[in-house]
Design a protein around this motif. Sequence first.
Motif, PDB file in Angstrom:
ATOM      1  N   ARG A 129       0.843  -1.196   0.000  1.00 15.61           N
ATOM      2  CA  ARG A 129       0.000   0.000   0.000  1.00 15.61           C
ATOM      3  C   ARG A 129       0.877   1.244   0.000  1.00 15.61           C
ATOM      4  N   PHE A 130       0.583   2.191  -0.900  1.00 16.67           N
ATOM      5  CA  PHE A 130       1.314   3.445  -0.977  1.00 16.67           C
ATOM      6  C   PHE A 130       0.375   4.592  -0.604  1.00 16.67           C
ATOM      7  N   GLU A 131       0.859   5.492   0.252  1.00 16.63           N
ATOM      8  CA  GLU A 131       0.041   6.610   0.694  1.00 16.63           C
ATOM      9  C   GLU A 131       0.810   7.923   0.579  1.00 16.63           C
ATOM     10  N   PHE A 132       0.084   8.980   0.280  1.00 23.48           N
ATOM     11  CA  PHE A 132       0.626  10.338   0.284  1.00 23.48           C
ATOM     12  C   PHE A 132      -0.378  11.234   0.990  1.00 23.48           C
ATOM     13  N   ASN A 133       0.056  11.859   2.070  1.00 21.20           N
ATOM     14  CA  ASN A 133      -0.836  12.683   2.891  1.00 21.20           C
ATOM     15  C   ASN A 133      -2.063  11.907   3.357  1.00 21.20           C
ATOM     16  N   ALA A 134      -1.830  10.658   3.783  1.00 24.75           N
ATOM     17  CA  ALA A 134      -2.868   9.780   4.346  1.00 24.75           C
ATOM     18  C   ALA A 134      -3.879   9.311   3.306  1.00 24.75           C
ATOM     19  N   VAL A 135      -3.597   9.510   2.025  1.00 24.42           N
ATOM     20  CA  VAL A 135      -4.490   9.066   0.954  1.00 24.42           C
ATOM     21  C   VAL A 135      -3.822   7.950   0.171  1.00 24.42           C
ATOM     22  N   LYS A 136      -4.543   6.870  -0.072  1.00 24.18           N
ATOM     23  CA  LYS A 136      -3.988   5.749  -0.820  1.00 24.18           C
ATOM     24  C   LYS A 136      -3.800   6.132  -2.283  1.00 24.18           C
ATOM     25  N   LEU A 137      -2.600   5.916  -2.803  1.00 22.95           N
ATOM     26  CA  LEU A 137      -2.305   6.241  -4.195  1.00 22.95           C
ATOM     27  C   LEU A 137      -2.874   5.187  -5.130  1.00 22.95           C
ATOM     28  N   ARG A 138      -3.339   5.651  -6.268  1.00 24.54           N
ATOM     29  CA  ARG A 138      -3.854   4.764  -7.302  1.00 24.54           C
ATOM     30  C   ARG A 138      -2.894   4.749  -8.480  1.00 24.54           C
ATOM     31  N   GLU A 139      -3.003   3.720  -9.317  1.00 23.73           N
ATOM     32  CA  GLU A 139      -2.093   3.597 -10.459  1.00 23.73           C
ATOM     33  C   GLU A 139      -2.216   4.778 -11.413  1.00 23.73           C
ATOM     34  N   MET A 140      -3.420   5.383 -11.469  1.00 27.21           N
ATOM     35  CA  MET A 140      -3.639   6.456 -12.432  1.00 27.21           C
ATOM     36  C   MET A 140      -3.262   7.837 -11.880  1.00 27.21           C
ATOM     37  N   ASN A 159     -16.339   1.842  10.800  1.00 27.71           N
ATOM     38  CA  ASN A 159     -16.193   3.110  10.081  1.00 27.71           C
ATOM     39  C   ASN A 159     -14.996   3.071   9.148  1.00 27.71           C
ATOM     40  N   VAL A 160     -14.996   3.996   8.205  1.00 26.19           N
ATOM     41  CA  VAL A 160     -13.870   4.116   7.290  1.00 26.19           C
ATOM     42  C   VAL A 160     -13.701   5.594   6.937  1.00 26.19           C
ATOM     43  N   THR A 161     -12.445   6.042   6.848  1.00 28.65           N
ATOM     44  CA  THR A 161     -12.159   7.429   6.485  1.00 28.65           C
ATOM     45  C   THR A 161     -11.789   7.487   5.011  1.00 28.65           C
ATOM     46  N   LEU A 162     -12.540   8.265   4.247  1.00 29.99           N
ATOM     47  CA  LEU A 162     -12.370   8.351   2.805  1.00 29.99           C
ATOM     48  C   LEU A 162     -11.948   9.760   2.397  1.00 29.99           C
ATOM     49  N   CYS A 163     -11.305   9.843   1.250  1.00 29.55           N
ATOM     50  CA  CYS A 163     -10.904  11.125   0.678  1.00 29.55           C
ATOM     51  C   CYS A 163     -11.813  11.438  -0.508  1.00 29.55           C
ATOM     52  N   VAL A 181     -22.939   0.641  -0.089  1.00 35.00           N
ATOM     53  CA  VAL A 181     -22.394   0.791   1.262  1.00 35.00           C
ATOM     54  C   VAL A 181     -20.901   0.489   1.209  1.00 35.00           C
ATOM     55  N   ALA A 182     -20.159   1.077   2.141  1.00 36.92           N
ATOM     56  CA  ALA A 182     -18.695   0.951   2.120  1.00 36.92           C
ATOM     57  C   ALA A 182     -18.241  -0.490   2.280  1.00 36.92           C
ATOM     58  N   ASP A 183     -18.924  -1.257   3.112  1.00 36.11           N
ATOM     59  CA  ASP A 183     -18.486  -2.630   3.360  1.00 36.11           C
ATOM     60  C   ASP A 183     -18.588  -3.476   2.099  1.00 36.11           C
ATOM     61  N   ALA A 184     -19.679  -3.356   1.360  1.00 39.41           N
ATOM     62  CA  ALA A 184     -19.868  -4.154   0.146  1.00 39.41           C
ATOM     63  C   ALA A 184     -18.848  -3.790  -0.926  1.00 39.41           C
ATOM     64  N   LEU A 185     -18.375  -2.546  -0.914  1.00 37.06           N
ATOM     65  CA  LEU A 185     -17.386  -2.094  -1.896  1.00 37.06           C
ATOM     66  C   LEU A 185     -15.958  -2.319  -1.406  1.00 37.06           C
ATOM     67  N   ASN A 186     -15.813  -2.925  -0.227  1.00 34.17           N
ATOM     68  CA  ASN A 186     -14.485  -3.242   0.319  1.00 34.17           C
ATOM     69  C   ASN A 186     -13.623  -1.986   0.467  1.00 34.17           C
ATOM     70  N   MET A 187     -14.245  -0.882   0.909  1.00 34.64           N
ATOM     71  CA  MET A 187     -13.513   0.374   1.068  1.00 34.64           C
ATOM     72  C   MET A 187     -12.588   0.311   2.277  1.00 34.64           C
ATOM     73  N   GLU A 188     -11.430   0.968   2.144  1.00 30.42           N
ATOM     74  CA  GLU A 188     -10.435   1.014   3.198  1.00 30.42           C
ATOM     75  C   GLU A 188     -10.079   2.461   3.508  1.00 30.42           C
ATOM     76  N   ASP A 189      -9.514   2.695   4.695  1.00 31.05           N
ATOM     77  CA  ASP A 189      -9.081   4.033   5.064  1.00 31.05           C
ATOM     78  C   ASP A 189      -8.124   4.591   4.013  1.00 31.05           C
ATOM     79  N   GLY A 190      -8.382   5.838   3.608  1.00 33.81           N
ATOM     80  CA  GLY A 190      -7.526   6.491   2.624  1.00 33.81           C
ATOM     81  C   GLY A 190      -7.949   6.275   1.190  1.00 33.81           C
ATOM     82  N   ASP A 191      -8.979   5.470   0.945  1.00 33.78           N
ATOM     83  CA  ASP A 191      -9.468   5.286  -0.417  1.00 33.78           C
ATOM     84  C   ASP A 191     -10.037   6.597  -0.953  1.00 33.78           C
TER      85      ASP A 191
END
Length: 220
Positions: A16-27, A57-61, A113-123
């Motif tokens: 997992r790669f993060e910048f400023n607590a946000v998970k980086l995506r390939e794009m 709970n989950v924290t999203l950007c 809902v976040a759980d069904a989409l497998n969301m994680e902190d920083g997504d």
Amino acid sequence: MLRYCLGLSLDFQTTRFEFNAVKLREMDTPQQIGMVHDDVIVAYPVLGGLGYRDVHNVTLCIRMHKERDMFVRVRRYTAILPQLIPCFPNIGPREQGYLHFVYGGLQLDGNHVADALNMEDGDIIDGFNFITMSSSLSTIGSSLTLIVKCVSGNETRFTVTQSTRLGQMMDRLRPYDSNSGRRDIHFVFGGRRLEDTETVKEAHLKDGDVIDSLRCMYVC
């Protein structure tokens, strides 16, 4: 990031790669996320797939076009869209129809809902406000439902897009074992074993297709 993983013998798919607590995506590009010289990217392995997540709970950007990123903490088992709207107090009920939110190529609606989409902190959720911009929803892809059936007969339904990797579905049923270095679950469709690195599109899966799982899920 791939070169970094190769240099340290890390698995790129489970790092997992993060910048400023946000998970980086390939794009993501450095310019898009506002990186400057000497900025730091944090990298760490995702142990056990989902083990570090908050249960409820989950924290999203929320990333809006030409605006600063916003962070919102949402409940995993409650419809996510109504939880995002309060982040925009200056937009009235009539204008809310001009707001669109996209996660992993999927446009969010009142049923997600976040759980069904497998969301994680920083997504990251991409936000589009068509009152202030004239962009098209080019990142939205059509969603489809896939069914995974294990040997006990239990079924799990996944809402995915064409770009979803099958490994994400496998992690939901049986997380990647970082100790053994292998994934203790296999998908089979049409007599062919599917690879975890394949996307839904690459596997030629269609809405309503049933995938056989060669290992039972935890709930069996």
